[in-house]
Design an enzyme around this catalytic site. Structure first.
Site, PDB file in Angstrom:
ATOM      1  N   HIS A  96      79.565 125.851 101.227  1.00 12.49           N
ATOM      2  CA  HIS A  96      79.456 126.253  99.998  1.00 12.49           C
ATOM      3  C   HIS A  96      80.174 128.116  99.764  1.00 12.49           C
ATOM      4  O   HIS A  96      80.875 128.501  99.972  1.00 12.49           O
ATOM      5  CB  HIS A  96      78.800 127.076  99.271  1.00 12.49           C
TER       6      HIS A  96
ATOM      7  N   ASP B  16      77.670 131.844  90.807  1.00 17.61           N
ATOM      8  CA  ASP B  16      77.594 131.082  91.779  1.00 17.61           C
ATOM      9  C   ASP B  16      77.539 129.411  90.823  1.00 17.61           C
ATOM     10  O   ASP B  16      76.727 129.596  90.206  1.00 17.61           O
ATOM     11  CB  ASP B  16      76.556 131.078  93.030  1.00 17.61           C
TER      12      ASP B  16
ATOM     13  N   CYS C  66      83.598 124.033  94.057  1.00 14.18           N
ATOM     14  CA  CYS C  66      82.882 125.290  94.521  1.00 14.18           C
ATOM     15  C   CYS C  66      84.332 126.195  94.388  1.00 14.18           C
ATOM     16  O   CYS C  66      84.745 127.425  93.902  1.00 14.18           O
ATOM     17  CB  CYS C  66      81.851 125.316  95.762  1.00 14.18           C
TER      18      CYS C  66
END
Length: 225
Positions: free
Chosen positions: A114, A131, A184
């Site tokens: 991630h 995030d 991401c």
């Protein structure tokens, strides 16, 4: 579509098209971006270090222009090295650079599977964690504050006062969130893009296919639109 966009689309399709995966499509900032690297910008592709580092370098270049905050971006390899070795393991990374002369420091972070982004705003004395899956990064913020304290002491002989700093992990209600398992890296690049222009983050996950294609053109032309 106007001719400029038609030409752009043609170039983007060609970059995604068949050809030698090792073909270098862009070379700058001591990085060679190959067709294979660019292919990570295809839908559902998982951005690699090369693409993210190249894009962060483009943001730094743009920040030298008038009217933009002064931006310094660390490599995607910086945080993992810092977290495993502390300041002494990365103090040479800023050789010849005073990061404290900048307004904004960008730290793209690779968490195994991630991508996230940490932003230091030296003007406001804030460390903020972004995030796109909404996870907290309180410990990451603390690790970077400790790094800044040690870097300031070593490079400028100035003690930072930790109590003057605000650390914050953005919650899922504060910033856009990804709706798949692959965007991401694009979120990290676009968070950095908007923040480095002092712009509010107004995009959503629906913009990701467009951002991916736009980034192909920007990387090939070494120019942000």
């Amino acid at each position: 579509l106007n001719p400029f966009f038609q030409a752009m689309e043609k170039e983007i399709s060609a970059a995604f098209g068949s050809g030698d995966p090792e073909d270098v499509l862009s070379r700058a900032f001591k990085l060679d971006v190959t067709r294979d690297d660019i292919s990570t910008l295809q839908p559902q592709g998982w951005l690699n270090d090369k693409v993210i580092n190249f894009y962060m370098s483009l943001l730094m270049e743009r920040s030298k222009k008038e009217g933009y905050p002064a931006v310094y971006a660390f490599s995607t390899f910086f945080y993992s090295k810092l977290s495993s070795t502390s300041h002494k393991g990365v103090k040479k990374w800023t050789k010849g650079v005073d990061i404290f002369e900048h307004d904004i420091i960008l730290v793209p972070i690779h968490l195994t599977v991630h991508w996230t982004l940490l932003v230091v705003d030296l003007r406001e004395k804030t460390i903020t964690y972004f995030d796109s899956l909404g996870q907290r990064g309180d410990q990451i913020c603390k690790t970077v504050l400790k790094y800044l304290e040690e870097e300031s002491k070593e490079k400028r002989n100035i003690e930072l006062t930790a109590s003057e700093w605000t650390l914050h992990s953005m919650g899922p209600e504060e910033i856009p969130q990804q709706d798949n398992g692959s965007d991401c890296g694009v979120f990290v690049c676009k968070f950095a893009d908007f923040i480095s222009r002092d712009k509010p983050i107004i995009f959503t996950s629906e913009h990701m296919p467009y951002f991916r294609r736009k980034m192909v053109w920007e990387i090939i032309h070494q120019q942000l639109l």
